[in-house]
Enzyme design. Sequence first.
Site, PDB file in Angstrom:
ATOM      1  N   GLU A 110       0.842  -1.202   0.000  1.00 42.78           N
ATOM      2  CA  GLU A 110       0.000   0.000   0.000  1.00 42.78           C
ATOM      3  C   GLU A 110       0.868   1.239   0.000  1.00 42.78           C
ATOM      4  O   GLU A 110       2.026   1.183   0.407  1.00 42.78           O
ATOM      5  CB  GLU A 110      -0.869   0.023   1.276  1.00 42.78           C
ATOM      6  CG  GLU A 110      -1.860  -1.109   1.355  1.00 42.78           C
ATOM      7  CD  GLU A 110      -2.420  -1.285   2.765  1.00 42.78           C
ATOM      8  OE1 GLU A 110      -2.072  -0.506   3.674  1.00 42.78           O
ATOM      9  OE2 GLU A 110      -3.201  -2.226   2.943  1.00 42.78           O
ATOM     10  N   TYR A 218      -6.732   1.400   6.646  1.00 43.51           N
ATOM     11  CA  TYR A 218      -5.895   0.286   6.179  1.00 43.51           C
ATOM     12  C   TYR A 218      -5.772  -0.908   7.122  1.00 43.51           C
ATOM     13  O   TYR A 218      -5.132  -1.891   6.768  1.00 43.51           O
ATOM     14  CB  TYR A 218      -4.500   0.789   5.799  1.00 43.51           C
ATOM     15  CG  TYR A 218      -3.869   1.725   6.813  1.00 43.51           C
ATOM     16  CD1 TYR A 218      -3.396   1.252   8.022  1.00 43.51           C
ATOM     17  CD2 TYR A 218      -3.749   3.079   6.536  1.00 43.51           C
ATOM     18  CE1 TYR A 218      -2.825   2.098   8.940  1.00 43.51           C
ATOM     19  CE2 TYR A 218      -3.172   3.945   7.456  1.00 43.51           C
ATOM     20  CZ  TYR A 218      -2.722   3.447   8.651  1.00 43.51           C
ATOM     21  OH  TYR A 218      -2.165   4.299   9.552  1.00 43.51           O
ATOM     22  N   LYS A 327      10.842   3.457   2.610  1.00 40.32           N
ATOM     23  CA  LYS A 327      10.779   4.925   2.615  1.00 40.32           C
ATOM     24  C   LYS A 327      11.516   5.455   1.394  1.00 40.32           C
ATOM     25  O   LYS A 327      12.612   5.007   1.074  1.00 40.32           O
ATOM     26  CB  LYS A 327      11.429   5.466   3.891  1.00 40.32           C
ATOM     27  CG  LYS A 327      10.727   5.011   5.170  1.00 40.32           C
ATOM     28  CD  LYS A 327       9.660   5.961   5.619  1.00 40.32           C
ATOM     29  CE  LYS A 327      10.267   7.179   6.285  1.00 40.32           C
ATOM     30  NZ  LYS A 327       9.220   8.097   6.747  1.00 40.32           N
ATOM     31  N   CYS A 423      11.654  33.232  36.169  1.00 39.97           N
ATOM     32  CA  CYS A 423      11.155  34.054  37.291  1.00 39.97           C
ATOM     33  C   CYS A 423       9.894  33.469  37.930  1.00 39.97           C
ATOM     34  O   CYS A 423       9.343  34.059  38.851  1.00 39.97           O
ATOM     35  CB  CYS A 423      10.893  35.480  36.818  1.00 39.97           C
ATOM     36  SG  CYS A 423       9.486  35.587  35.687  1.00 39.97           S
ATOM     37  N   CYS A 441      11.552  40.053  34.285  1.00 42.71           N
ATOM     38  CA  CYS A 441      12.087  38.684  34.330  1.00 42.71           C
ATOM     39  C   CYS A 441      13.567  38.748  33.914  1.00 42.71           C
ATOM     40  O   CYS A 441      13.894  39.291  32.852  1.00 42.71           O
ATOM     41  CB  CYS A 441      11.289  37.808  33.370  1.00 42.71           C
ATOM     42  SG  CYS A 441      12.065  36.221  33.034  1.00 42.71           S
TER      43      CYS A 441
HETATM   44  S1  IVH Z   1       0.190  -0.036   8.635  1.00 41.54           S
HETATM   45  C1  IVH Z   1       0.564  -2.274  12.538  1.00 41.54           C
HETATM   46  N1  IVH Z   1      -0.404   1.143   6.369  1.00 41.54           N
HETATM   47  O1  IVH Z   1       2.787   4.989   8.788  1.00 41.54           O
HETATM   48  C2  IVH Z   1       0.418  -1.619  11.228  1.00 41.54           C
HETATM   49  N2  IVH Z   1       0.563   2.454   8.066  1.00 41.54           N
HETATM   50  O2  IVH Z   1       5.224   3.932  10.841  1.00 41.54           O
HETATM   51  C3  IVH Z   1       0.710  -0.239  11.280  1.00 41.54           C
HETATM   52  N3  IVH Z   1       0.823   4.820   7.483  1.00 41.54           N
HETATM   53  O3  IVH Z   1       1.811   4.948  12.114  1.00 41.54           O
HETATM   54  C4  IVH Z   1       0.584   0.638  10.174  1.00 41.54           C
HETATM   55  N4  IVH Z   1      -0.031   4.685   5.450  1.00 41.54           N
HETATM   56  O4  IVH Z   1       0.395   6.275  10.538  1.00 41.54           O
HETATM   57  C5  IVH Z   1       0.112   1.293   7.604  1.00 41.54           C
HETATM   58  N5  IVH Z   1      -1.017   2.055   4.317  1.00 41.54           N
HETATM   59  C6  IVH Z   1      -0.509   2.203   5.536  1.00 41.54           C
HETATM   60  C7  IVH Z   1      -0.056   3.457   5.998  1.00 41.54           C
HETATM   61  C8  IVH Z   1       0.488   3.533   7.283  1.00 41.54           C
HETATM   62  C9  IVH Z   1       0.506   5.494   6.364  1.00 41.54           C
HETATM   63  C10 IVH Z   1       1.471   5.423   8.663  1.00 41.54           C
HETATM   64  C11 IVH Z   1       0.792   5.076   9.953  1.00 41.54           C
HETATM   65  C12 IVH Z   1       1.840   4.466  10.822  1.00 41.54           C
HETATM   66  C13 IVH Z   1       3.121   4.811  10.135  1.00 41.54           C
HETATM   67  C14 IVH Z   1       4.066   3.643  10.217  1.00 41.54           C
END
Ligand code: IVH
Length: 701
Positions: A110, A218, A327, A423, A441
């Site tokens: 995703e 998601y 990333k 202060c 202050c």
């Molecule tokens: S899955 C346990 N899917 O990315 C599964 N996260 O560091 C957890 N995020 O905190 C997340 N798109 O806020 C998932 N398609 C996606 C996502 C997604 C954005 C964010 C989410 C999470 C962070 C992961």
Amino acid sequence: MSIKEEIDRLTEELKVYQDKYYKEGVSLISDTEYDRLTDRLIELEREHPELQHPDSPTRRVGSDLTNDFPEVRHTIPVLSLDKAYSDEAVLDFFSKSIQKEGGALSFAAEEKIDGISMVLYYEKGILVRAVTRGNGEVGNDVTPNILTIRSVPLSLPESIDIAVRGEVYLEKADFENLNAAESDDAKKAANPRNLAAGTVRRQKSSEAGRVPLTIFCYEGFWGNKEETPSDHLHILSKLKSLGFRINPHLAFFDSDRKEAERKLEDAGLEGDAYSFSEIDEFIKKKTSERKNLPYEIDGLVFKINELGVREEFGYTEHHPRWAIAYKFEAPQAEAKLLGITVQVGRTGRITPVAEITPTKLGGSTIRRATLHNQEYIEELELAIGDSVSISKRGDVIPAVESVVEKNNEGNTTFVLPDECPCCHTKIVQIGGLQYCPNYDCPDQVKGRISYFASADQMDIETLGPKTVELLYNAGILRRVEDIYTADYSLAADLPGIGEKSIRLLEKGIKESLKRPFVIVLSSLGVAEIGKKSAELLVRNGFDSIDKILHASDLKDAGAFSGIPGFGELTGTKIVEAFSSEKLRATIEGLRKAGLHMDSSQDEKEDADYDQIFAGEVWCITGSFRNFNPRTKALKEVEKRGGRTVSSVTSKTTHLLAGEGGGSKRAEAERLGVRIVTEDEFMALIGGGKEESKGDGQLLLF
Ligand code: IVH
């Protein structure tokens, strides 16, 4: 019709209109009619709250009440993802997972939306709470603001208990539009994520409702485990049928592309099917498509499809072992947040500063980074012990950009103290910023003295912040005006200050007496009057402190706010600042010391001019070869005793006429005002190309 029947009917009717409008873009009734029905329902619900439906469409209408966002405990683990920065690392994750499982696996891919992580809690099919991630265990309940997001269902077609994870975000185009409409530069957000984060925590949900946030969901966690679908694809398709918004850009990986296609089809989902060997191709494709998406993504998320395997693999302290985030960019630098110190600036502004593990970035080692204010800390949900990514904004000021990893110590979001750390006066809130309101202050006083003496201001070379600190602590310098009256011989014994430095200090102080009024004005430390605004004030007639004090006495904020570039608020603030007894005492002290309190004092230092224009009133029109801007010519008039005005009247004695110039010349001719050409003027003031004055100084024209 009974009240209950009317409420039921309005609720149903408005729900249909809302759904049609927000899901299909179709308006079934006029806006006024829609508003009328909504107002009627709000009224009835207010009178009979027991009859309100939990999914009433009126819950979407934000309120003007101030939200506080209480901390609540999550009932599901809200973890983040382990990260990968190359396609090899993703492939490695695939193969290690398959090896560990000892059998076939498939993976969903995703887009990783760059927004705000949110958990939506439904009980018996009704949305009861929307909670931010927080530290993964405890987050903030931001329900009133999330209710305004149209794509968040208020009720589900099934009466189930479910927690749904999703990402709240703002489309790029909506971000651009909103930012363009924001006239205050300081309030413009740096990116869609920041604006979304700010909106989620807006104090009035009516304001949050004006920002078109949306959500992609998601993950789903069913209260009744037996209802949980058997794999991720079926979770997504179930979420979709429950009315949640699912990102349609789904990809699916299996050992064989055909198999991947089959599984997508079986779950009734659209998506791109890939075999494992196509991973680098997929990442390349997404990387290049990224910029064309209507929303921002910062990576791709790969998740094991089979839920049984997910359970088996389990979790580390921070991450599921069954998913990984690829990333697009590695963070500039990562550090651990050791603590947050609080600084008090010269205007009383309280700034939190992150103390971080020493980190190399752009050729230097960084130990501290700005956190701006409490709001910024809350938007990041920043807690001591978190791992954070650091960047240098504009390549200068290091800033904390985001939380990479939450702390293990259970620390929750940092809250600024409610007292000034210096202060101990109670901190006040002004426009989202925190201030110490105590003018005396010590940190503020030291800041004011250092600022006054700094190179850009009065330029008293030896009076840097360290010396100010020493002299303040020894009781020698306690106010800005003390600089000119202090007995510096008392400082001779202080560590780090010798007789030689005292001599240099006294020399610096003496030289500072010559600085022009405009510099003195901006050095006073009034928050609204920096160098540029001091120049604007002087150029717009406030060329002496007495004129400014006079306008303040009259509470004439308009005299200041009328200046181009000054807002209404600036005018009021300037009047307020100059009404302060303490600032006035400083001004009188400095005046007594001999500092310039009037622009006319500035030039007198260089030469005394024959007052050949005394008693005359000059006006100016057209443009000039020798004076650009033409106000320079008016200065020449004033230096020689003439008065200058902006329009020709019966009192005007001379019109200095350059090239062009229309109506003023006509008016002067009509009134018989003497018209002086540029050449004639040059002759009058005795200026040639370069004219030598009697004292040997060169005056350049
Ligand atoms: S899955 C346990 N899917 O990315 C599964 N996260 O560091 C957890 N995020 O905190 C997340 N798109 O806020 C998932 N398609 C996606 C996502 C997604 C954005 C964010 C989410 C999470 C962070 C992961």
